[in-house]
Scaffold this active site. Structure first.
Site, PDB file in Angstrom:
ATOM      1  N   GLY A  45       0.845  -1.188   0.000  1.00 26.96           N
ATOM      2  CA  GLY A  45       0.000   0.000   0.000  1.00 26.96           C
ATOM      3  C   GLY A  45       0.881   1.239   0.000  1.00 26.96           C
ATOM      4  O   GLY A  45       2.027   1.190   0.435  1.00 26.96           O
ATOM      5  N   GLN A  50       2.879   9.910   1.641  1.00 26.18           N
ATOM      6  CA  GLN A  50       4.173   9.223   1.679  1.00 26.18           C
ATOM      7  C   GLN A  50       5.073   9.599   0.504  1.00 26.18           C
ATOM      8  O   GLN A  50       6.255   9.269   0.515  1.00 26.18           O
ATOM      9  CB  GLN A  50       3.976   7.706   1.702  1.00 26.18           C
ATOM     10  CG  GLN A  50       3.338   7.207   2.987  1.00 26.18           C
ATOM     11  CD  GLN A  50       3.183   5.707   2.945  1.00 26.18           C
ATOM     12  OE1 GLN A  50       2.227   5.181   2.396  1.00 26.18           O
ATOM     13  NE2 GLN A  50       4.150   5.009   3.513  1.00 26.18           N
ATOM     14  N   CYS A 105       5.702  -0.082   7.724  1.00 25.82           N
ATOM     15  CA  CYS A 105       5.340   1.054   6.885  1.00 25.82           C
ATOM     16  C   CYS A 105       6.563   1.477   6.077  1.00 25.82           C
ATOM     17  O   CYS A 105       7.669   1.522   6.621  1.00 25.82           O
ATOM     18  CB  CYS A 105       4.872   2.197   7.782  1.00 25.82           C
ATOM     19  SG  CYS A 105       4.453   3.702   6.895  1.00 25.82           S
ATOM     20  N   LEU A 106       6.369   1.781   4.808  1.00 27.28           N
ATOM     21  CA  LEU A 106       7.497   2.192   3.957  1.00 27.28           C
ATOM     22  C   LEU A 106       8.148   3.484   4.452  1.00 27.28           C
ATOM     23  O   LEU A 106       9.326   3.708   4.228  1.00 27.28           O
ATOM     24  CB  LEU A 106       7.033   2.368   2.505  1.00 27.28           C
ATOM     25  CG  LEU A 106       6.548   1.093   1.796  1.00 27.28           C
ATOM     26  CD1 LEU A 106       6.054   1.416   0.395  1.00 27.28           C
ATOM     27  CD2 LEU A 106       7.635   0.033   1.754  1.00 27.28           C
ATOM     28  N   HIS A 147      -4.770   1.031   7.370  1.00 28.46           N
ATOM     29  CA  HIS A 147      -3.408   1.567   7.529  1.00 28.46           C
ATOM     30  C   HIS A 147      -3.185   2.728   6.562  1.00 28.46           C
ATOM     31  O   HIS A 147      -2.704   3.799   6.940  1.00 28.46           O
ATOM     32  CB  HIS A 147      -2.392   0.446   7.283  1.00 28.46           C
ATOM     33  CG  HIS A 147      -0.966   0.889   7.346  1.00 28.46           C
ATOM     34  ND1 HIS A 147      -0.129   0.560   8.393  1.00 28.46           N
ATOM     35  CD2 HIS A 147      -0.209   1.633   6.493  1.00 28.46           C
ATOM     36  CE1 HIS A 147       1.069   1.103   8.180  1.00 28.46           C
ATOM     37  NE2 HIS A 147       1.048   1.746   7.026  1.00 28.46           N
ATOM     38  N   GLU A 148      -3.557   2.532   5.284  1.00 26.84           N
ATOM     39  CA  GLU A 148      -3.370   3.597   4.283  1.00 26.84           C
ATOM     40  C   GLU A 148      -4.309   4.771   4.542  1.00 26.84           C
ATOM     41  O   GLU A 148      -3.939   5.926   4.368  1.00 26.84           O
ATOM     42  CB  GLU A 148      -3.566   3.058   2.859  1.00 26.84           C
ATOM     43  CG  GLU A 148      -2.568   1.984   2.452  1.00 26.84           C
ATOM     44  CD  GLU A 148      -1.102   2.361   2.689  1.00 26.84           C
ATOM     45  OE1 GLU A 148      -0.735   3.541   2.538  1.00 26.84           O
ATOM     46  OE2 GLU A 148      -0.317   1.462   3.045  1.00 26.84           O
ATOM     47  N   HIS A 151      -2.972   7.182   6.925  1.00 26.82           N
ATOM     48  CA  HIS A 151      -1.993   8.122   6.351  1.00 26.82           C
ATOM     49  C   HIS A 151      -2.651   9.415   5.872  1.00 26.82           C
ATOM     50  O   HIS A 151      -2.104  10.490   6.062  1.00 26.82           O
ATOM     51  CB  HIS A 151      -1.260   7.488   5.160  1.00 26.82           C
ATOM     52  CG  HIS A 151      -0.061   6.688   5.546  1.00 26.82           C
ATOM     53  ND1 HIS A 151       1.017   7.232   6.220  1.00 26.82           N
ATOM     54  CD2 HIS A 151       0.246   5.382   5.358  1.00 26.82           C
ATOM     55  CE1 HIS A 151       1.930   6.288   6.425  1.00 26.82           C
ATOM     56  NE2 HIS A 151       1.479   5.155   5.917  1.00 26.82           N
TER      57      HIS A 151
END
Length: 196
Positions: A45, A50, A105-106, A147-148, A151
């Site tokens: 994702g 991000q 998480c990235l 989760h996304e 963000h």
């Protein structure tokens, strides 16, 4: 084009993102770049904040989870073909008993922690062609979306940890902000001073 992923500590990750209009400039190109960025970092994702854009857009592709032998056949099947873009989404409801799953998480590489989330969600969103959808998701699919979605609300998974866990990872988070971490994808670190 692969975009740099914004690291923990950058204010853009803390902004509540703005809705985007149908005529948002170069939207298709942005979506293509975000897919390329996400796959380049082996993510499931990616949200616009991000990559430095405080807009209500994220995408998911849960197919890597379809290989997980621990999941039921039905769940693996659902995760296998789930590749979507969510524009201006609103989670209408989250139901069920919270369950823990190790999340990463990235923007926060090398940190994975158990996060509790509700297992069922109803979400309303527009796809990349601005068609409106209302859909229900459960289990891992719901979790990746939650989760996304966090963000674009300015929330990170580390915010959902206990105060003890937060204290334990504080030093690691500070190092991520400073770029003191090895990652195999492009990142932009907020606490790294740009060379003059």
């Amino acid at each position: 084009m692969i975009l740099p992923i914004i690291a923990y500590g950058d204010p853009v990750l803390r902004k509540k993102a703005k809705e985007i209009p149908q005529d948002y400039p170069k939207l298709k190109e942005l979506i293509e770049n975000m897919w390329e960025t996400m796959y380049g970092a082996y993510g499931v994702g990616l949200a616009a904040p991000q990559v430095g854009l405080p807009i209500r857009l994220f995408m998911i592709d849960t197919s890597p989870f379809a290989e997980d032998e621990d999941l039921s056949e039905a769940e693996r099947k659902e995760l296998e073909g789930l590749k979507k873009v969510f524009i201006n989404p609103t989670i209408q409801e989250e139901t069920g008993d919270e369950w823990a799953f190790s999340e990463g998480c990235l923007s926060i590489p090398d940190i994975r922690e158990d996060v509790f989330r509700k297992p069922h969600i109803t979400i309303e969103y527009y796809d990349e062609d601005f068609n409106k959808h209302t859909e229900n998701y459960t289990g891992l699919a719901a979790r990746v979306i939650q989760h996304e979605y966090d963000h674009i609300e300015g929330i990170l998974f580390t915010d959902k940890l206990s105060s003890l866990k937060k204290r334990l990872i504080k030093g690691k988070l500070a190092n991520i902000s400073k770029g003191k971490i090895n990652v195999d994808y492009r990142m932009r670190f907020p606490a790294v001073k740009k060379a003059r």
